[in-house]
Enzyme design. Sequence first.
Site, PDB file in Angstrom:
ATOM      1  N   THR A  65      -4.503   5.143   7.480  1.00  0.00           N
ATOM      2  CA  THR A  65      -5.448   4.177   6.903  1.00  0.00           C
ATOM      3  C   THR A  65      -4.970   2.768   7.214  1.00  0.00           C
ATOM      4  O   THR A  65      -5.394   1.820   6.560  1.00  0.00           O
ATOM      5  CB  THR A  65      -5.569   4.352   5.364  1.00  0.00           C
ATOM      6  OG1 THR A  65      -4.270   4.208   4.794  1.00  0.00           O
ATOM      7  CG2 THR A  65      -6.160   5.687   4.970  1.00  0.00           C
ATOM      8  N   SER A  66      -4.077   2.626   8.209  1.00  0.00           N
ATOM      9  CA  SER A  66      -3.522   1.289   8.476  1.00  0.00           C
ATOM     10  C   SER A  66      -4.247   0.616   9.643  1.00  0.00           C
ATOM     11  O   SER A  66      -5.177  -0.169   9.421  1.00  0.00           O
ATOM     12  CB  SER A  66      -2.019   1.380   8.714  1.00  0.00           C
ATOM     13  OG  SER A  66      -1.484   0.095   8.788  1.00  0.00           O
ATOM     14  N   ARG A  67      -3.849   0.914  10.869  1.00  0.00           N
ATOM     15  CA  ARG A  67      -4.545   0.390  12.040  1.00  0.00           C
ATOM     16  C   ARG A  67      -4.551   1.481  13.103  1.00  0.00           C
ATOM     17  O   ARG A  67      -3.534   2.156  13.308  1.00  0.00           O
ATOM     18  CB  ARG A  67      -3.844  -0.862  12.599  1.00  0.00           C
ATOM     19  CG  ARG A  67      -4.062  -2.132  11.789  1.00  0.00           C
ATOM     20  CD  ARG A  67      -5.512  -2.634  11.843  1.00  0.00           C
ATOM     21  NE  ARG A  67      -5.712  -3.851  11.071  1.00  0.00           N
ATOM     22  CZ  ARG A  67      -6.132  -3.900   9.802  1.00  0.00           C
ATOM     23  NH1 ARG A  67      -6.397  -2.782   9.153  1.00  0.00           N
ATOM     24  NH2 ARG A  67      -6.290  -5.057   9.190  1.00  0.00           N
TER      25      ARG A  67
ATOM     26  N   ASP B  17      -8.934   6.612   8.818  1.00  0.00           N
ATOM     27  CA  ASP B  17      -9.942   5.617   8.417  1.00  0.00           C
ATOM     28  C   ASP B  17     -10.041   4.528   9.492  1.00  0.00           C
ATOM     29  O   ASP B  17     -10.880   3.638   9.384  1.00  0.00           O
ATOM     30  CB  ASP B  17      -9.530   4.997   7.073  1.00  0.00           C
ATOM     31  CG  ASP B  17     -10.566   4.028   6.527  1.00  0.00           C
ATOM     32  OD1 ASP B  17     -11.743   4.426   6.433  1.00  0.00           O
ATOM     33  OD2 ASP B  17     -10.208   2.869   6.202  1.00  0.00           O
TER      34      ASP B  17
ATOM     35  N   GLU C  30     -12.005   1.110  17.501  1.00  0.00           N
ATOM     36  CA  GLU C  30     -13.062   1.067  16.477  1.00  0.00           C
ATOM     37  C   GLU C  30     -13.946  -0.168  16.583  1.00  0.00           C
ATOM     38  O   GLU C  30     -15.092  -0.165  16.119  1.00  0.00           O
ATOM     39  CB  GLU C  30     -12.457   1.125  15.068  1.00  0.00           C
ATOM     40  CG  GLU C  30     -11.691  -0.135  14.673  1.00  0.00           C
ATOM     41  CD  GLU C  30     -11.174  -0.069  13.236  1.00  0.00           C
ATOM     42  OE1 GLU C  30     -10.615   0.968  12.851  1.00  0.00           O
ATOM     43  OE2 GLU C  30     -11.329  -1.068  12.508  1.00  0.00           O
TER      44      GLU C  30
ATOM     45  N   ILE D 220       0.829  -1.214   0.000  1.00  0.00           N
ATOM     46  CA  ILE D 220       0.000   0.000   0.000  1.00  0.00           C
ATOM     47  C   ILE D 220       0.862   1.262   0.000  1.00  0.00           C
ATOM     48  O   ILE D 220       0.656   2.167  -0.808  1.00  0.00           O
ATOM     49  CB  ILE D 220      -0.984  -0.023   1.192  1.00  0.00           C
ATOM     50  CG1 ILE D 220      -1.980  -1.186   1.006  1.00  0.00           C
ATOM     51  CG2 ILE D 220      -1.717   1.307   1.329  1.00  0.00           C
ATOM     52  CD1 ILE D 220      -2.840  -1.496   2.218  1.00  0.00           C
TER      53      ILE D 220
ATOM     54  N   HIS E 201     -13.330   2.885   8.484  1.00  0.00           N
ATOM     55  CA  HIS E 201     -12.635   1.702   7.953  1.00  0.00           C
ATOM     56  C   HIS E 201     -13.234   1.258   6.609  1.00  0.00           C
ATOM     57  O   HIS E 201     -13.664   0.121   6.444  1.00  0.00           O
ATOM     58  CB  HIS E 201     -12.688   0.538   8.962  1.00  0.00           C
ATOM     59  CG  HIS E 201     -11.487  -0.364   8.837  1.00  0.00           C
ATOM     60  ND1 HIS E 201     -10.788  -0.845   9.903  1.00  0.00           N
ATOM     61  CD2 HIS E 201     -10.867  -0.875   7.742  1.00  0.00           C
ATOM     62  CE1 HIS E 201      -9.792  -1.618   9.488  1.00  0.00           C
ATOM     63  NE2 HIS E 201      -9.826  -1.649   8.163  1.00  0.00           N
ATOM     64  N   GLN E 202     -13.240   2.216   5.675  1.00  0.00           N
ATOM     65  CA  GLN E 202     -13.817   1.909   4.363  1.00  0.00           C
ATOM     66  C   GLN E 202     -12.774   1.927   3.253  1.00  0.00           C
ATOM     67  O   GLN E 202     -13.110   1.770   2.076  1.00  0.00           O
ATOM     68  CB  GLN E 202     -14.946   2.903   4.039  1.00  0.00           C
ATOM     69  CG  GLN E 202     -14.446   4.314   3.699  1.00  0.00           C
ATOM     70  CD  GLN E 202     -15.550   5.241   3.245  1.00  0.00           C
ATOM     71  OE1 GLN E 202     -16.292   5.753   4.069  1.00  0.00           O
ATOM     72  NE2 GLN E 202     -15.673   5.485   1.954  1.00  0.00           N
ATOM     73  N   ALA E 203     -11.488   2.099   3.641  1.00  0.00           N
ATOM     74  CA  ALA E 203     -10.465   2.242   2.596  1.00  0.00           C
ATOM     75  C   ALA E 203     -10.404   1.002   1.695  1.00  0.00           C
ATOM     76  O   ALA E 203     -10.170   1.105   0.502  1.00  0.00           O
ATOM     77  CB  ALA E 203      -9.105   2.508   3.230  1.00  0.00           C
ATOM     78  N   PHE E 204     -10.657  -0.161   2.261  1.00  0.00           N
ATOM     79  CA  PHE E 204     -10.578  -1.414   1.472  1.00  0.00           C
ATOM     80  C   PHE E 204     -11.799  -1.584   0.574  1.00  0.00           C
ATOM     81  O   PHE E 204     -11.794  -2.437  -0.309  1.00  0.00           O
ATOM     82  CB  PHE E 204     -10.517  -2.632   2.416  1.00  0.00           C
ATOM     83  CG  PHE E 204     -11.856  -2.946   3.044  1.00  0.00           C
ATOM     84  CD1 PHE E 204     -12.336  -2.219   4.122  1.00  0.00           C
ATOM     85  CD2 PHE E 204     -12.668  -3.936   2.514  1.00  0.00           C
ATOM     86  CE1 PHE E 204     -13.587  -2.483   4.669  1.00  0.00           C
ATOM     87  CE2 PHE E 204     -13.928  -4.212   3.054  1.00  0.00           C
ATOM     88  CZ  PHE E 204     -14.384  -3.480   4.142  1.00  0.00           C
TER      89      PHE E 204
HETATM   90  P1  NAD Z   1       2.741  -4.925   3.620  1.00  0.00           P
HETATM   91  O1  NAD Z   1       3.083  -6.062   4.514  1.00  0.00           O
HETATM   92  O2  NAD Z   1       2.845  -5.101   2.134  1.00  0.00           O
HETATM   93  O3  NAD Z   1       3.644  -3.652   4.010  1.00  0.00           O
HETATM   94  C1  NAD Z   1       3.890  -3.242   5.312  1.00  0.00           C
HETATM   95  C2  NAD Z   1       5.260  -2.548   5.296  1.00  0.00           C
HETATM   96  O4  NAD Z   1       5.478  -1.985   6.589  1.00  0.00           O
HETATM   97  C3  NAD Z   1       6.413  -3.525   5.010  1.00  0.00           C
HETATM   98  O5  NAD Z   1       7.216  -3.018   3.971  1.00  0.00           O
HETATM   99  C4  NAD Z   1       7.160  -3.581   6.345  1.00  0.00           C
HETATM  100  O6  NAD Z   1       8.561  -3.787   6.199  1.00  0.00           O
HETATM  101  C5  NAD Z   1       6.862  -2.180   6.902  1.00  0.00           C
HETATM  102  N1  NAD Z   1       7.085  -2.068   8.335  1.00  0.00           N
HETATM  103  C6  NAD Z   1       6.914  -2.993   9.317  1.00  0.00           C
HETATM  104  N2  NAD Z   1       7.248  -2.469  10.509  1.00  0.00           N
HETATM  105  C7  NAD Z   1       7.624  -1.189  10.280  1.00  0.00           C
HETATM  106  C8  NAD Z   1       8.093  -0.138  11.116  1.00  0.00           C
HETATM  107  N3  NAD Z   1       8.253  -0.306  12.443  1.00  0.00           N
HETATM  108  N4  NAD Z   1       8.397   1.043  10.549  1.00  0.00           N
HETATM  109  C9  NAD Z   1       8.262   1.239   9.207  1.00  0.00           C
HETATM  110  N5  NAD Z   1       7.838   0.277   8.356  1.00  0.00           N
HETATM  111  C10 NAD Z   1       7.531  -0.920   8.900  1.00  0.00           C
HETATM  112  O7  NAD Z   1       1.280  -4.472   4.024  1.00  0.00           O
HETATM  113  P2  NAD Z   1       0.242  -3.639   3.136  1.00  0.00           P
HETATM  114  O8  NAD Z   1      -0.560  -4.570   2.288  1.00  0.00           O
HETATM  115  O9  NAD Z   1       0.945  -2.494   2.498  1.00  0.00           O
HETATM  116  O10 NAD Z   1      -0.741  -3.124   4.285  1.00  0.00           O
HETATM  117  C11 NAD Z   1      -0.296  -2.223   5.303  1.00  0.00           C
HETATM  118  C12 NAD Z   1      -1.321  -2.166   6.409  1.00  0.00           C
HETATM  119  O11 NAD Z   1      -2.500  -1.533   5.915  1.00  0.00           O
HETATM  120  C13 NAD Z   1      -1.807  -3.536   6.896  1.00  0.00           C
HETATM  121  O12 NAD Z   1      -0.968  -4.037   7.922  1.00  0.00           O
HETATM  122  C14 NAD Z   1      -3.204  -3.260   7.395  1.00  0.00           C
HETATM  123  O13 NAD Z   1      -3.141  -3.059   8.785  1.00  0.00           O
HETATM  124  C15 NAD Z   1      -3.585  -1.943   6.720  1.00  0.00           C
HETATM  125  N6  NAD Z   1      -4.776  -2.079   5.868  1.00  0.00           N
HETATM  126  C16 NAD Z   1      -5.833  -1.258   6.076  1.00  0.00           C
HETATM  127  C17 NAD Z   1      -6.968  -1.337   5.277  1.00  0.00           C
HETATM  128  C18 NAD Z   1      -8.163  -0.432   5.451  1.00  0.00           C
HETATM  129  O14 NAD Z   1      -9.248  -0.725   4.915  1.00  0.00           O
HETATM  130  N7  NAD Z   1      -8.050   0.692   6.134  1.00  0.00           N
HETATM  131  C19 NAD Z   1      -7.014  -2.305   4.255  1.00  0.00           C
HETATM  132  C20 NAD Z   1      -5.894  -3.110   4.048  1.00  0.00           C
HETATM  133  C21 NAD Z   1      -4.784  -2.992   4.862  1.00  0.00           C
END
Ligand code: NAD
Length: 331
Positions: free
Chosen positions: A234-236, A260, A265, A157, A297-300
Amino acid sequence: MRVGVFSAKRYDRDSLLEANARAEVSHELVFLEARLSPETAPIGAGYPALCVFVNDRVDGAVLATLAAGQTRLVALRCAGFNNVDLGTARRLGIAVARVPGYSPYAVAEHTLALILTFERKIHRALNRVRDGNFALDGLLGTELHGSTVGIVGTGKIGATVARVLSGFGVTMLACDLTPDPACEALGVRYVPLEELLRAADVVTLHCPLTPDTRHLLDARRIAMMRQNALVVNTSRGALIDTVAIIEALKTGRLRGLAIDVYEEEERLFFEDHSSEIVQDDTFARLLTLPNVIVTGHQAFFTDHALRDIATTTLQSITLFERGAAVPNRIP
Ligand code: NAD
């Protein structure tokens, strides 16, 4: 295989049934509205495979109940797996699979939507125009062009965000445990987290939630950030200490927050609470701040991503049933 689908909404039902009809092998899907928790785990008895989502709780107590009910596979229909006690799952012989690579564009584009909405005050403009108010006071925007954006985590992402942002004429900084040469080729410069926080006008979080990244943005790190910084998540939710960031937003220490996801949540998102009084005072406070925008939490949530999620989830279940290697199994 008989599959119990927890937290099933109509859109889950539609996308899973459609993918099941298309698949070479189909499964018996039973849709359960309940969210998985210690209280609801007994409903999972008798399903060799269970399909769960981001706010289903798959902790030690839940896994023990599931194991007693003969569950052998938990298939997450999402990428993040911070809600699963993997050690206990391994010990109990329950396999866990996820969907790591579904459309990263869904989340990346939503991230850009949040940034642009915030910077151009689109959320305020829409309400005003509906009300017949075409005054521009209070809608002064900020251009992204020429600013510095810091991307924390350049996995699927974060790297997609970098690709989209590369057209905006911004300076891109990033931090990750492993730099990505494709991002470097776009002009992204990898720096330590604290250097990124000191320099960025926009900080966007794309790393997973782990014990190391919980409250990655805490009061100490927020204090390092630029006064005019916008934080986007938009992560967690738990990547940010919400109480600490509210303090910074209240005092003008930060320019804004666009999220998001929210650390508590689980009790709010994905349900209609519009006729109730929000019981979470921290969240209620967030919503009162004019420099905060929140989506639930609608980004996905795109047609493309839902199709990918359903197809991959059912493929993992089929491979598991055949005793074949499941590429998306979490080791
Ligand atoms: P991914 O595993 O491809 O990428 C995560 C990256 O974070 C990796 O490159 C990893 O090396 C890096 N990382 C780990 N620890 C770190 C740190 N301490 N500092 C900096 N970088 C670090 O994952 P992705 O598919 O890109 O997804 C990322 C996150 O997005 C997921 O973990 C999920 O929680 C979140 N997500 C949210 C939604 C949503 O609807 N809002 C949907 C999908 C995913």
